[in-house]
Write an enzyme that holds these catalytic residues in place. Structure first.
Site, mmCIF file in Angstrom:
data_model
loop_
_atom_site.group_PDB
_atom_site.id
_atom_site.type_symbol
_atom_site.label_atom_id
_atom_site.label_comp_id
_atom_site.label_asym_id
_atom_site.label_seq_id
_atom_site.Cartn_x
_atom_site.Cartn_y
_atom_site.Cartn_z
ATOM 1 N N ASP A 220 0.937 -1.541 -0.064
ATOM 2 C CA ASP A 220 -0.425 -0.178 0.485
ATOM 3 C C ASP A 220 1.157 1.160 -0.299
ATOM 4 O O ASP A 220 1.770 1.273 0.293
ATOM 5 C CB ASP A 220 -1.439 0.169 0.936
ATOM 6 C CG ASP A 220 -1.605 -1.009 1.565
ATOM 7 O OD1 ASP A 220 -2.582 -1.020 0.583
ATOM 8 O OD2 ASP A 220 -1.592 -2.059 2.367
ATOM 9 N N ASP B 76 0.343 5.281 1.289
ATOM 10 C CA ASP B 76 -0.724 5.547 1.753
ATOM 11 C C ASP B 76 -0.081 7.277 2.073
ATOM 12 O O ASP B 76 1.615 7.407 2.048
ATOM 13 C CB ASP B 76 -0.559 5.710 3.685
ATOM 14 C CG ASP B 76 -1.460 4.310 4.046
ATOM 15 O OD1 ASP B 76 -2.033 4.107 2.511
ATOM 16 O OD2 ASP B 76 -1.372 3.380 4.983
ATOM 17 N N ASP C 184 3.625 5.093 15.685
ATOM 18 C CA ASP C 184 4.298 4.272 16.637
ATOM 19 C C ASP C 184 5.218 3.584 16.522
ATOM 20 O O ASP C 184 6.152 3.870 18.202
ATOM 21 C CB ASP C 184 3.362 3.084 16.197
ATOM 22 C CG ASP C 184 3.487 2.446 14.578
ATOM 23 O OD1 ASP C 184 4.167 2.727 14.413
ATOM 24 O OD2 ASP C 184 2.855 1.484 13.772
#
Length: 397
Positions: free
Chosen positions: A68, A70, A134
């Site tokens: 992906d 993003d 994170d």
């Protein structure tokens, strides 16, 4: 290497981030989806900042192919929606935008503030956005126009050293979002990065927090593990850190009691990884076979069941119910779990019929061929043969 500066409260220049040039990060622009580059160009042309962010940048640096791409920007969701007609706004607390190109979906989010912690829902700046990500390896921003990687938290060095380092303090990171524990073991296994002793201990201490997570999020995370091609390494870490009990409690409970089941289950995870590498587009049902096969084998004396002529429909219905409970809280698509169960039963000599998953082309052809003619009367449905009986999922539950 370049340096990005900001200013402190007194207006004095302060070093904010390291900026890696094309020759330093070695990201080939050709490996980035053309549509993702188009989205960033459109946002830039409208006067906004926009970058690739997160796992895609990490994977490009280590040489993996991102699944992906993003994108993050300072444009708000409503402004993004106006720029891209082929988009939709999703989310209730913090809205993001999905920009759709055929079967591809690109997630475009607005910089978030960390004023309310790492899970806050207020818009912010890139300087704030980075502090609510994170781990350092996921907190990198790539500018495809200048071909620069912007690193606020030392993520590039951590990737090269093979270290998984949290951006958010350990006393908050897993409390604010327990799913980050699953991400930690996934990233560690995928990038072959080491966790510190403190982080591993914190994960074990916090494992019970996953009980607060919804089944839908746990299903999403487990499906990512199944599809990763690294399921053996990730599940080994999940067992070691007591996280797998929340993902697959039934399987974990049996493994604690039966070492042979554990060895066979983990061997199946190796075979699952081999399937992913040899058949990247394999349907989910083929992958679920490796999770439920040993469980089904131990359900009953299958030879005896066949010798006593237990009805095939009854065998299937009982197996479905047991397997459905076995995989909880994961809730995979019913047709895929049905395919996996029937495949194992056929292997055991129970002649139930499995349904082949149709391609989009086959579906369109069938749709045309199955269109009823005005001049033809519909045929009467024939009764199914006993050996090919189909049991609806609703009857089996």
């Amino acid at each position: 290497m370049l340096i990005r500066y900001g200013t402190d409260k007194n207006g004095r220049p302060v070093k904010k981030a390291l900026v890696y040039t094309k020759d330093e990060h070695n990201i080939p622009k050709s490996r980035i989806d053309f549509e993702a580059l188009q989205i960033i160009d459109r946002l830039r042309n409208e006067g906004f900042h926009a970058y690739l962010v997160g796992g895609a940048v990490r994977d490009l640096i280590v040489g993996n192919s991102p699944k992906d791409f993003d994108i993050v920007t300072d444009a708000t969701p409503t402004k993004i929606k106006k720029i891209f007609r082929n988009s939709r706004i999703i989310g209730k607390r913090f809205r993001i935008v999905h920009v759709v190109f055929g079967e591809k979906i690109y997630e475009v989010s607005t910089f978030r503030s960390n004023a309310s912690g790492s899970v806050g829902n207020e818009f912010g700046t890139i300087d704030e956005d980075v502090l609510r990500r994170d781990f350092s390896m996921n907190a990198l921003y790539y500018d495809p126009v200048q071909e620069h990687v912007i690193d606020y938290v030392g993520g590039v060095k951590d990737i090269k050293k093979g270290i998984l380092k949290p951006v958010i303090p350990l006393d908050r990171i897993f409390i604010e979002d327990p799913v980050r524990m699953l991400r930690a073991i996934k990233y560690s296994a995928k990038t072959k990065s080491k966790m510190s002793f403190r982080m591993r201990r914190k994960i074990r201490q916090s494992a019970g927090l996953l009980a607060q997570v919804s089944p839908s999020r746990l299903t999403e995370e487990l499906l990512k593990i199944i599809n990763s091609g690294n399921s053996y390494a990730i599940i080994s870490e999940a067992l070691d850190t007591d996280l797998y009990m929340s993902l697959q409690p039934a399987a974990t409970g049996i493994m604690y009691e039966d070492r042979k089941f554990e060895a066979s289950y983990m061997e199946n995870m190796k075979k699952l990884d081999e399937l992913i590498k040899s058949e990247p587009d394999a349907r989910l049902g083929q992958k679920l076979i490796f999770m439920i096969r040993d469980f089904i084998l131990n359900l009953t004396d299958w030879k005896k069941e066949l010798e006593t002529h237990t009805p095939y429909a009854e065998l299937y219905a009982k197996t479905w119910r047991e397997c459905r409970n076995f995989v909880l809280p994961m809730n995979p698509q019913r047709t895929e779990l049905e395919f996996a169960i029937k495949s194992v039963l056929v292997e055991l000599g129970v002649p139930v019929k499995t349904r082949k998953k149709k391609t989009p082309a086959e579906k369109s052809v069938n749709a045309v061929s199955e269109t009823p003619s005005k001049n033809k009367r519909p045929r009467k449905k024939e009764k199914p043969k006993v050996s090919e009986i189909q049991v609806p999922v609703t009857e089996a539950i």
